[in-house]
Write a protein that holds these residues in place. Structure first.
Motif, short mmCIF file in Angstrom:
data_model
loop_
_atom_site.label_atom_id
_atom_site.label_comp_id
_atom_site.label_asym_id
_atom_site.label_seq_id
_atom_site.Cartn_x
_atom_site.Cartn_y
_atom_site.Cartn_z
N PHE A 123 42.68 34.64 32.49
CA PHE A 123 41.73 34.95 33.56
C PHE A 123 41.57 33.76 34.53
O PHE A 123 41.59 33.93 35.74
N PHE A 124 41.41 32.57 33.99
CA PHE A 124 41.13 31.41 34.85
C PHE A 124 42.38 30.93 35.60
O PHE A 124 42.26 30.29 36.64
N LEU A 125 43.55 31.27 35.07
CA LEU A 125 44.79 30.92 35.79
C LEU A 125 45.01 31.87 36.95
O LEU A 125 45.50 31.48 38.01
N GLU A 126 44.61 33.13 36.77
CA GLU A 126 44.93 34.15 37.77
C GLU A 126 43.86 34.28 38.86
O GLU A 126 44.16 34.75 39.95
N HIS A 127 42.61 33.90 38.57
CA HIS A 127 41.53 34.14 39.53
C HIS A 127 40.99 32.90 40.22
O HIS A 127 40.16 33.01 41.12
N TYR A 128 41.44 31.73 39.80
CA TYR A 128 40.92 30.49 40.41
C TYR A 128 42.07 29.77 41.09
O TYR A 128 43.21 29.82 40.63
N ASP A 129 41.71 29.07 42.21
CA ASP A 129 42.78 28.42 42.98
C ASP A 129 43.06 27.01 42.51
O ASP A 129 43.87 26.31 43.09
N HIS A 130 42.36 26.55 41.47
CA HIS A 130 42.61 25.22 40.93
C HIS A 130 42.25 25.23 39.44
O HIS A 130 41.49 26.09 39.00
N PRO A 131 42.78 24.28 38.67
CA PRO A 131 42.46 24.25 37.23
C PRO A 131 40.97 23.98 37.02
O PRO A 131 40.40 23.13 37.69
N ILE A 132 40.36 24.72 36.10
CA ILE A 132 38.94 24.51 35.77
C ILE A 132 38.91 23.76 34.43
O ILE A 132 39.41 24.26 33.42
N ILE A 133 38.36 22.56 34.48
CA ILE A 133 38.32 21.71 33.28
C ILE A 133 36.87 21.58 32.82
O ILE A 133 35.99 21.23 33.61
N GLU A 134 36.62 21.87 31.55
CA GLU A 134 35.28 21.68 30.98
C GLU A 134 35.41 20.88 29.70
O GLU A 134 36.17 21.27 28.80
N ALA A 135 34.66 19.81 29.62
CA ALA A 135 34.69 18.94 28.43
C ALA A 135 36.12 18.54 28.09
O ALA A 135 36.51 18.51 26.92
N GLY A 136 36.93 18.31 29.13
CA GLY A 136 38.30 17.87 28.91
C GLY A 136 39.26 18.98 28.54
O GLY A 136 40.44 18.73 28.29
N VAL A 137 38.78 20.23 28.55
CA VAL A 137 39.63 21.37 28.16
C VAL A 137 39.87 22.24 29.39
O VAL A 137 38.92 22.59 30.10
N GLN A 138 41.15 22.58 29.67
CA GLN A 138 41.41 23.50 30.78
C GLN A 138 41.13 24.93 30.34
O GLN A 138 41.65 25.40 29.33
N LEU A 139 40.30 25.61 31.13
CA LEU A 139 39.98 27.00 30.79
C LEU A 139 41.16 27.89 31.15
O LEU A 139 41.71 27.79 32.25
N VAL A 140 41.54 28.76 30.24
CA VAL A 140 42.67 29.67 30.45
C VAL A 140 42.18 31.11 30.31
O VAL A 140 42.20 31.90 31.25
N ASP A 141 41.71 31.48 29.13
CA ASP A 141 41.27 32.86 28.86
C ASP A 141 39.77 32.99 29.09
O ASP A 141 39.01 32.03 28.94
N MET A 142 39.33 34.22 29.40
CA MET A 142 37.91 34.50 29.41
C MET A 142 37.56 35.21 28.11
O MET A 142 38.30 36.09 27.66
N VAL A 143 36.47 34.78 27.49
CA VAL A 143 36.03 35.45 26.27
C VAL A 143 34.71 36.16 26.56
O VAL A 143 33.84 35.61 27.23
N TYR A 144 34.63 37.41 26.12
CA TYR A 144 33.37 38.16 26.23
C TYR A 144 32.60 37.98 24.94
O TYR A 144 33.16 38.03 23.84
N LEU A 145 31.28 37.75 25.11
CA LEU A 145 30.37 37.70 23.95
C LEU A 145 29.25 38.70 24.24
O LEU A 145 28.93 38.97 25.40
N SER A 146 28.64 39.22 23.18
CA SER A 146 27.56 40.18 23.42
C SER A 146 26.51 40.10 22.32
O SER A 146 26.76 39.56 21.23
N ARG A 147 25.33 40.60 22.65
CA ARG A 147 24.27 40.75 21.66
C ARG A 147 23.49 42.02 21.98
O ARG A 147 23.41 42.42 23.15
N PRO A 148 22.91 42.65 20.96
CA PRO A 148 22.14 43.85 21.23
C PRO A 148 20.88 43.52 22.02
O PRO A 148 20.31 42.44 21.87
N LEU A 149 20.45 44.45 22.86
CA LEU A 149 19.21 44.29 23.63
C LEU A 149 18.14 45.14 22.97
O LEU A 149 18.07 46.34 23.21
N ARG A 150 17.32 44.52 22.14
CA ARG A 150 16.24 45.30 21.53
C ARG A 150 15.11 44.35 21.15
O ARG A 150 15.29 43.15 21.13
#
Ligand code: COA
Length: 150
Positions: A123-150
């Motif tokens: 996701f981050f390779l295809e949708h961003y025009d430059h490398p996105i680095i966080e905490a020294g790690v290049q972001l490549v994939d997007m991960v979805y996380l979820s929790r119930p709303l109750r």
């Protein structure tokens, strides 16, 4: 204090860019859904924001969540998540977020009760025009996380 923004959202751009550093990506959701901000006192400057959108079929999505670096690690991010959880419970069944597979964000969401789900490869390779680095790690994939709303 947590309140919903009425009117111009661009004044919160510095916070929104903390969560997503590419302005064109922020523009995709800037005027969708609800933008919430937190402040220390009524009328004070925003120190955190959370933008959520209705994705249909009972799913609410966090498109942006950020806390001013000066105030990070003090519970404001969790407070924003708990606020939207309470506010939208009953109207939605799931709160989801898509984020970089980063050591700065995934553990935070897991501490807030989210569990990992689908991965969007490259996701981050295809949708961003430059490398996105966080905490020294290049972001490549997007991960979805979820929790119930109750
Ligand atoms: C991610 C972010 C929103 C977290 O907000 P915060 O106010 O700093 O986080 P909180 O203080 O509310 O932390 C909540 C819990 O997560 C934990 N946590 C936060 N960051 C963590 C990390 N990198 N690793 C492990 N645990 C973490 C805290 O220890 C806390 O745990 P506890 O309440 O059980 O003691 C904030 O750091 C931020 O704005 N980062 C930059 C923007 C960004 O990356 N946004 C997310 C993209 S969608």
């Amino acid at each position: 204090m947590i309140e919903r923004v009425e009117g111009d959202r661009r004044r919160f751009m510095p916070l929104l860019l903390l969560a997503d550093e590419q302005p064109e990506m922020v523009e995709r959701y800037l005027n969708r859904g609800d933008l919430w901000i937190c402040t220390q006192d009524a009328g004070a400057s925003a120190i955190g924001e959370c933008l959520v959108t209705d994705e249909g079929a009972g799913v609410l999505e966090i498109k942006s969540l950020a806390v001013d670096p000066v105030y990070q690690g003090k519970g404001y991010g969790r407070a924003l998540i708990e606020h939207v959880t309470r506010y939208y419970a009953g109207r939605f069944h799931t709160l989801q977020v898509g984020t970089g597979d980063s050591p700065l964000t995934v553990p935070f969401y897991e501490r807030c009760g989210f569990t990992r789900g689908t991965v969007v490869p490259n996701f981050f390779l295809e949708h961003y025009d430059h490398p996105i680095i966080e905490a020294g790690v290049q972001l490549v994939d997007m991960v979805y996380l979820s929790r119930p709303l109750r």
